[in-house]
Design a protein around this motif. Structure first.
Motif, PDB file in Angstrom:
ATOM      1  N   LYS A 187       0.834  -1.206   0.000  1.00 20.28           N
ATOM      2  CA  LYS A 187       0.000   0.000   0.000  1.00 20.28           C
ATOM      3  C   LYS A 187       0.866   1.251   0.000  1.00 20.28           C
ATOM      4  CE  LYS A 187      -4.018   1.957   2.386  1.00 20.28           C
ATOM      5  NZ  LYS A 187      -4.962   1.790   3.526  1.00 20.28           N
ATOM      6  N   GLU A 188       2.000   1.196   0.692  1.00 17.15           N
ATOM      7  CA  GLU A 188       2.903   2.339   0.732  1.00 17.15           C
ATOM      8  C   GLU A 188       3.701   2.466  -0.561  1.00 17.15           C
ATOM      9  OE1 GLU A 188       4.215   2.768   5.385  1.00 17.15           O
ATOM     10  OE2 GLU A 188       4.803   0.930   4.350  1.00 17.15           O
ATOM     11  N   LEU A 189       4.097   1.336  -1.126  1.00 16.25           N
ATOM     12  CA  LEU A 189       4.956   1.353  -2.315  1.00 16.25           C
ATOM     13  C   LEU A 189       4.294   1.994  -3.527  1.00 16.25           C
ATOM     14  CD1 LEU A 189       6.695  -2.150  -2.110  1.00 16.25           C
ATOM     15  CD2 LEU A 189       7.849   0.072  -2.162  1.00 16.25           C
ATOM     16  N   VAL A 190       2.962   1.996  -3.589  1.00 11.83           N
ATOM     17  CA  VAL A 190       2.288   2.553  -4.771  1.00 11.83           C
ATOM     18  C   VAL A 190       2.581   4.037  -4.954  1.00 11.83           C
ATOM     19  CG1 VAL A 190       0.422   0.856  -4.706  1.00 11.83           C
ATOM     20  CG2 VAL A 190       0.138   3.036  -3.514  1.00 11.83           C
ATOM     21  N   HIS A 191       3.062   4.704  -3.899  1.00  7.21           N
ATOM     22  CA  HIS A 191       3.343   6.142  -3.987  1.00  7.21           C
ATOM     23  C   HIS A 191       4.759   6.445  -4.482  1.00  7.21           C
ATOM     24  CE1 HIS A 191      -0.366   6.741  -1.789  1.00  7.21           C
ATOM     25  NE2 HIS A 191       0.080   6.018  -0.767  1.00  7.21           N
ATOM     26  N   LEU A 192       5.645   5.459  -4.436  1.00 11.22           N
ATOM     27  CA  LEU A 192       7.072   5.738  -4.641  1.00 11.22           C
ATOM     28  C   LEU A 192       7.440   6.120  -6.068  1.00 11.22           C
ATOM     29  CD1 LEU A 192       9.507   5.563  -2.553  1.00 11.22           C
ATOM     30  CD2 LEU A 192       7.283   4.839  -1.758  1.00 11.22           C
ATOM     31  N   HIS A 193       6.624   5.713  -7.048  1.00 10.51           N
ATOM     32  CA  HIS A 193       6.970   6.027  -8.432  1.00 10.51           C
ATOM     33  C   HIS A 193       7.066   7.528  -8.671  1.00 10.51           C
ATOM     34  CE1 HIS A 193       2.608   6.532  -8.521  1.00 10.51           C
ATOM     35  NE2 HIS A 193       2.752   7.197  -9.646  1.00 10.51           N
ATOM     36  N   LYS A 194       6.355   8.311  -7.841  1.00  9.73           N
ATOM     37  CA  LYS A 194       6.389   9.766  -7.999  1.00  9.73           C
ATOM     38  C   LYS A 194       7.798  10.299  -7.717  1.00  9.73           C
ATOM     39  CE  LYS A 194       1.668   9.933  -6.149  1.00  9.73           C
ATOM     40  NZ  LYS A 194       0.825  10.424  -5.031  1.00  9.73           N
ATOM     41  N   MET A 195       8.434   9.786  -6.665  1.00 12.17           N
ATOM     42  CA  MET A 195       9.798  10.209  -6.339  1.00 12.17           C
ATOM     43  C   MET A 195      10.801   9.663  -7.344  1.00 12.17           C
ATOM     44  SD  MET A 195      10.168   9.881  -2.205  1.00 12.17           S
ATOM     45  CE  MET A 195       9.401  11.043  -1.078  1.00 12.17           C
ATOM     46  N   VAL A 196      10.639   8.387  -7.700  1.00 10.36           N
ATOM     47  CA  VAL A 196      11.579   7.733  -8.611  1.00 10.36           C
ATOM     48  C   VAL A 196      11.609   8.445  -9.959  1.00 10.36           C
ATOM     49  CG1 VAL A 196      12.088   5.610  -9.876  1.00 10.36           C
ATOM     50  CG2 VAL A 196      11.419   5.502  -7.454  1.00 10.36           C
ATOM     51  N   LYS A 197      10.439   8.888 -10.407  1.00 11.65           N
ATOM     52  CA  LYS A 197      10.359   9.590 -11.691  1.00 11.65           C
ATOM     53  C   LYS A 197      11.268  10.817 -11.695  1.00 11.65           C
ATOM     54  CE  LYS A 197       6.916  12.309 -12.498  1.00 11.65           C
ATOM     55  NZ  LYS A 197       5.562  12.858 -12.755  1.00 11.65           N
ATOM     56  N   ARG A 239      20.469  18.114  -9.260  1.00 12.66           N
ATOM     57  CA  ARG A 239      19.217  18.158  -8.500  1.00 12.66           C
ATOM     58  C   ARG A 239      18.588  16.785  -8.298  1.00 12.66           C
ATOM     59  NH1 ARG A 239      16.297  22.928 -11.757  1.00 12.66           N
ATOM     60  NH2 ARG A 239      17.413  21.818 -13.402  1.00 12.66           N
ATOM     61  N   TYR A 240      19.057  15.773  -9.061  1.00 14.19           N
ATOM     62  CA  TYR A 240      18.573  14.416  -8.808  1.00 14.19           C
ATOM     63  C   TYR A 240      18.827  14.038  -7.354  1.00 14.19           C
ATOM     64  CZ  TYR A 240      23.090  12.278  -8.054  1.00 14.19           C
ATOM     65  OH  TYR A 240      24.285  11.931  -7.482  1.00 14.19           O
ATOM     66  N   LEU A 241      19.901  14.617  -6.768  1.00 14.35           N
ATOM     67  CA  LEU A 241      20.297  14.271  -5.408  1.00 14.35           C
ATOM     68  C   LEU A 241      19.248  14.712  -4.390  1.00 14.35           C
ATOM     69  CD1 LEU A 241      22.714  12.866  -4.074  1.00 14.35           C
ATOM     70  CD2 LEU A 241      23.756  15.105  -3.741  1.00 14.35           C
ATOM     71  N   ASN A 242      18.474  15.746  -4.716  1.00 18.44           N
ATOM     72  CA  ASN A 242      17.411  16.182  -3.823  1.00 18.44           C
ATOM     73  C   ASN A 242      16.356  15.094  -3.650  1.00 18.44           C
ATOM     74  OD1 ASN A 242      18.733  18.631  -3.663  1.00 18.44           O
ATOM     75  ND2 ASN A 242      17.398  19.659  -5.123  1.00 18.44           N
ATOM     76  N   PHE A 243      16.077  14.381  -4.711  1.00 17.52           N
ATOM     77  CA  PHE A 243      15.059  13.328  -4.649  1.00 17.52           C
ATOM     78  C   PHE A 243      15.625  12.062  -4.016  1.00 17.52           C
ATOM     79  CE2 PHE A 243      14.073  16.210  -8.159  1.00 17.52           C
ATOM     80  CZ  PHE A 243      12.856  16.684  -7.691  1.00 17.52           C
ATOM     81  N   ILE A 244      16.932  11.843  -4.176  1.00 15.17           N
ATOM     82  CA  ILE A 244      17.591  10.782  -3.406  1.00 15.17           C
ATOM     83  C   ILE A 244      17.464  11.112  -1.921  1.00 15.17           C
ATOM     84  CG2 ILE A 244      19.804   9.728  -2.818  1.00 15.17           C
ATOM     85  CD1 ILE A 244      18.772   8.689  -5.454  1.00 15.17           C
ATOM     86  N   LEU A 297      14.033  10.110  -0.702  1.00 17.79           N
ATOM     87  CA  LEU A 297      13.917   8.652  -0.548  1.00 17.79           C
ATOM     88  C   LEU A 297      14.709   8.167   0.662  1.00 17.79           C
ATOM     89  CD1 LEU A 297      14.233   7.709  -4.312  1.00 17.79           C
ATOM     90  CD2 LEU A 297      12.237   7.244  -2.889  1.00 17.79           C
ATOM     91  N   ALA A 298      15.900   8.731   0.869  1.00 16.26           N
ATOM     92  CA  ALA A 298      16.732   8.322   2.001  1.00 16.26           C
ATOM     93  C   ALA A 298      16.092   8.739   3.327  1.00 16.26           C
ATOM     94  CB  ALA A 298      18.129   8.930   1.876  1.00 16.26           C
ATOM     95  N   THR A 299      15.440   9.900   3.340  1.00 15.49           N
ATOM     96  CA  THR A 299      14.739  10.348   4.553  1.00 15.49           C
ATOM     97  C   THR A 299      13.580   9.415   4.875  1.00 15.49           C
ATOM     98  OG1 THR A 299      15.336  12.659   4.163  1.00 15.49           O
ATOM     99  CG2 THR A 299      13.443  12.245   5.602  1.00 15.49           C
ATOM    100  N   LEU A 300      12.799   9.086   3.874  1.00 16.46           N
ATOM    101  CA  LEU A 300      11.694   8.136   4.077  1.00 16.46           C
ATOM    102  C   LEU A 300      12.225   6.806   4.601  1.00 16.46           C
ATOM    103  CD1 LEU A 300       8.771   7.176   3.829  1.00 16.46           C
ATOM    104  CD2 LEU A 300       9.217   6.714   1.401  1.00 16.46           C
ATOM    105  N   ASN A 301      13.326   6.344   4.023  1.00 12.66           N
ATOM    106  CA  ASN A 301      13.919   5.079   4.454  1.00 12.66           C
ATOM    107  C   ASN A 301      14.368   5.155   5.919  1.00 12.66           C
ATOM    108  OD1 ASN A 301      14.897   2.377   3.980  1.00 12.66           O
ATOM    109  ND2 ASN A 301      16.965   3.220   3.892  1.00 12.66           N
ATOM    110  N   ALA A 302      14.933   6.295   6.316  1.00 11.55           N
ATOM    111  CA  ALA A 302      15.368   6.474   7.702  1.00 11.55           C
ATOM    112  C   ALA A 302      14.177   6.457   8.650  1.00 11.55           C
ATOM    113  CB  ALA A 302      16.146   7.783   7.841  1.00 11.55           C
ATOM    114  N   TYR A 303      13.099   7.127   8.289  1.00 12.89           N
ATOM    115  CA  TYR A 303      11.894   7.120   9.122  1.00 12.89           C
ATOM    116  C   TYR A 303      11.339   5.704   9.254  1.00 12.89           C
ATOM    117  CZ  TYR A 303      11.467  12.266   8.898  1.00 12.89           C
ATOM    118  OH  TYR A 303      11.672  13.626   9.021  1.00 12.89           O
TER     119      TYR A 303
END
Length: 292
Positions: free
Chosen positions: A99-109, A118-123, A126-132
């Motif tokens: 249910k959570e993974l369905v949202h991740l394509h927005k960041m990956v895109k 600026r790609y690093l901003n989206f990394i 993702l890294a912040t979400l992973n830490a949480y």
């Protein structure tokens, strides 16, 4: 004679070298044609710049693809961050529910469609979400959630605390210190505060739909910078309402050659520093492009 334009298939490359990223996308729609076209245009611009320079090589800022290609070519300088990316993507696949993974394509895109630093901003997002998620205390409800009913401002993460079901929003601000030669406490303090105040002015208005917090992510180039920022926050020389302590990234290379990545609060990231192997002292923010 016309030289045929080389076509690129990013999805095919990811299938071979970084399948964990594709698993984050799952069955969600993403325009591979647009991504392939963007990469082609970027590479054509780089080749034109190299040709016009008259030099045998030029230095360009790294993109996500610098590390993907570097891995295929066995480049040592791109290996640490490639491994960091792969670790984030793999851990997110393990920690997030379907249910959570369905949202991740927005960041990956955004990672795949940004052809500059600026790609690093989206990394960072993702890294912040992973830490949480690594704490087991939070669940992800949405990405790019609206903050206000009548304004278009959105927050990066819409989270729920597991213990009491409290819902809150997190806006992530990436602050870049790498390649800036900032090792003076007052200058680093000024740089961080100015970036945070700018984000606050753009984010906080009256009557938000939910509580909202700002999570800074600081990209550093030296241990000294981490020590300075840690000291600033420990002594509360930087303190703003609804702004968390910054997170940052560092990688160690252990004695067996493996990498150990850390992405956590700047006030705790150095606690075990003396016990580790060699810190890989600088992020790779520029890469050599040579004539063939």
């Amino acid at each position: 004679m016309t030289i045929p334009v080389k076509k690129y298939d990013v999805k095919k490359g990811l299938e071979k070298y970084m399948p964990s990223l594709l698993r984050l996308i799952g069955n969600q729609n993403i325009s591979w044609t647009s991504i392939n076209s963007g990469l082609l245009n970027h590479l054509q611009k780089v080749r034109s710049e190299l040709k016009e320079s008259g030099e045998s090589e030029i230095i360009k800022e790294t993109t996500f693809y610098s590390f993907l290609v570097g891995n295929t070519q066995g480049k040592k300088e791109t290996a640490p961050m490639f491994d960091f990316f792969e670790t984030i993507f793999s851990e997110l696949n393990e920690r997030l529910s379907d249910k959570e993974l369905v949202h991740l394509h927005k960041m990956v895109k955004f990672v795949l469609s940004n052809f500059d630093y600026r790609y690093l901003n989206f990394i960072g997002e993702l890294a912040t979400l992973n830490a949480y998620k690594s704490t087991g205390k939070y669940s992800l409800l949405n990405i790019e959630e609206k903050i206000y009913s009548k304004k278009g401002v959105r927050a990066d993460l819409f989270m729920r605390r597991v213990s009491d079901k409290r819902e809150f929003l997190v806006e992530i601000v990436n602050i870049h210190l790498e390649n800036r030669n900032l090792n003076d406490s007052s200058k680093i303090k000024h740089h961080i505060e100015s970036k945070l105040k700018l984000k606050i002015d753009k984010t906080f208005f009256e009557s938000p739909k939910r509580e909202i917090y700002i999570q800074p992510v600081v990209w550093i180039e030296s241990l000294e910078q981490i020590q300075i920022i840690s000291e600033l926050y420990r002594k509360k020389k930087i303190a703003m309402d609804n702004v968390y302590v910054p997170m940052c990234y560092m990688t160690y290379q252990l004695s067996n050659g493996d990498y150990e990545h850390r992405f956590e609060y700047v006030t705790t990231i150095l606690e075990e520093e003396q016990k580790k192997g060699n810190w890989i002292s600088r992020m790779l923010h520029g890469i050599s492009i040579k004539k063939r």
